[in-house]
Scaffold this active site. Sequence first.
Site, PDB file in Angstrom:
ATOM      1  CB  CYS A 170       0.160  58.798  18.350  1.00 17.66           C
ATOM      2  SG  CYS A 170      -0.701  57.196  18.697  1.00 17.66           S
ATOM      3  CG  HIS A 310       0.918  61.766  12.307  1.00 16.69           C
ATOM      4  ND1 HIS A 310       1.389  61.173  13.610  1.00 16.69           N
ATOM      5  CD2 HIS A 310      -0.520  60.798  12.528  1.00 16.69           C
ATOM      6  CE1 HIS A 310       0.781  60.321  14.224  1.00 16.69           C
ATOM      7  NE2 HIS A 310      -0.429  60.180  13.598  1.00 16.69           N
ATOM      8  CD  GLU A 321       0.258  64.776   8.455  1.00 22.08           C
ATOM      9  OE1 GLU A 321       1.209  65.277   8.992  1.00 22.08           O
ATOM     10  OE2 GLU A 321       0.187  63.269   8.291  1.00 22.08           O
ATOM     11  CE  LYS A 342       2.811  57.408  12.334  1.00 23.87           C
ATOM     12  NZ  LYS A 342       3.407  58.654  12.045  1.00 23.87           N
ATOM     13  CG  HIS A 347       0.969  54.773  14.361  1.00 20.19           C
ATOM     14  ND1 HIS A 347       1.688  55.558  15.054  1.00 20.19           N
ATOM     15  CD2 HIS A 347      -0.157  55.665  14.249  1.00 20.19           C
ATOM     16  CE1 HIS A 347       1.199  56.220  15.702  1.00 20.19           C
ATOM     17  NE2 HIS A 347      -0.018  56.401  15.246  1.00 20.19           N
ATOM     18  CG  PHE A 406      -6.440  58.375  19.477  1.00 18.97           C
ATOM     19  CD1 PHE A 406      -6.527  58.743  18.286  1.00 18.97           C
ATOM     20  CD2 PHE A 406      -6.527  56.812  19.684  1.00 18.97           C
ATOM     21  CE1 PHE A 406      -6.839  57.920  17.185  1.00 18.97           C
ATOM     22  CE2 PHE A 406      -7.072  56.198  18.461  1.00 18.97           C
ATOM     23  CZ  PHE A 406      -7.083  56.793  17.523  1.00 18.97           C
TER      24      PHE A 406
END
Length: 420
Positions: A170, A310, A321, A342, A347, A406
């Site tokens: 990602c 993010h 975050e 997002k 996403h 990930f």
Amino acid sequence: MSDRQVVITGMGVVAPGGIGTKAYWDLLTAGRTATRTITLFDASGFRSRIAAECDFDPAAEGLSPQEIRRMDRAAQFGVVCAREALADSGLEEGDIPPERIGVTIGSAVGCTMGLEEEYVVLSDGGRRWLVDPAYAVPHLYGHMVPSTMACEVAWVAGAEGPVSLISTGCTAGLDAVCAGSNLILSGRSDVVIAGATDAPISPITSACFDAIKATSSNNDDPAHASRPFDARRDGFVLGEGAAVFVLEEREAAHRRGAHVYAEVAGFANRSNAYHMTGLKPDGREMAEAITHALRLARQDPTDIDYINAHGSGTKQNDRHETAAFKRSLGRHAYEVPVSSIKSMIGHSLGAIGSIEVAACALAIEHQVVPPTANLHEADPECDLDYVPLTAREHAIDTVLSVGSGFGGFQTAVVMRRDRT
């Protein structure tokens, strides 16, 4: 350090709710959501049956029947974006020697849709363990090798320099822009076509995220399912799309009178070496990436005017975050506007970082912070200024964009207004 600088002079976007850069920016600034019930396949048996799909007609976007047959949906997105970016940049064929043009394209899941569709045909709906290759499309091998997407973009650009496919999950969309910038900073290329594309809305991808319960199950209200930083959030909403940029060496861009959206001023990445999907709550690795990116950009934490988060909408990510911003920016974290797009476009895995870079460049261009849609009740642990619901006019010189993936990947990019 290199005395070369990298700027964005062209941009192309395919995103949920809007094809093309203008339609994409209009959606973001209006705070509209493009999340809906999945139409690309029958998702009735899935836990999460919602996604942010692109209303994309490859023929209407100028792709020939041969190109449509040859390319997976993700590759089609990338090529359409590359053509828009090159046209936007004003570069003409012959302006740059082809060996001085590079390509860096990011993707998390490659040609997932093409591979899955072909497996269904070859295996007779999964009933045959041994498949008959005679039933395969002629270009199936290309679907199995994600780097063919970078090759397709290289052919569009006439690029004969370094060409690569960046696959870091990602963060791939951010990492591809970083890799392209490095080609210019190192002197290996003068122009790089950089960006990312993913089209993961398929049964196999949806099943994977269903299994770990990472995606939202708010199927009855898809328009409000993606809720980053909201106390009621229950996971991310899968998306698709692409964004591609023309990166140039700054002085060369100025000499030819190019329009400059922004400078890619600093970037860094880290790994938490901790867990495939889990995140430490203190945000230390992301904070270190932010600090190093700021150092390379020669900027102080207080210089950041906007943070593109993010903001996936999972509880552990949003808290992680938020902690990273506080750790790296100190008190300034409470003063700078933060938002997650997002909330509107979902996403799109490896593509989202580049789509967010486009949002950052346009935020600098228009001096507007896009909002975090669906943020009605903030999580008490997420106590920063997340620009809820409505876009905000704001003086923006320097922007921070971050990504988390990930495998423990953490990437930070600092962009700023071109300093002429």
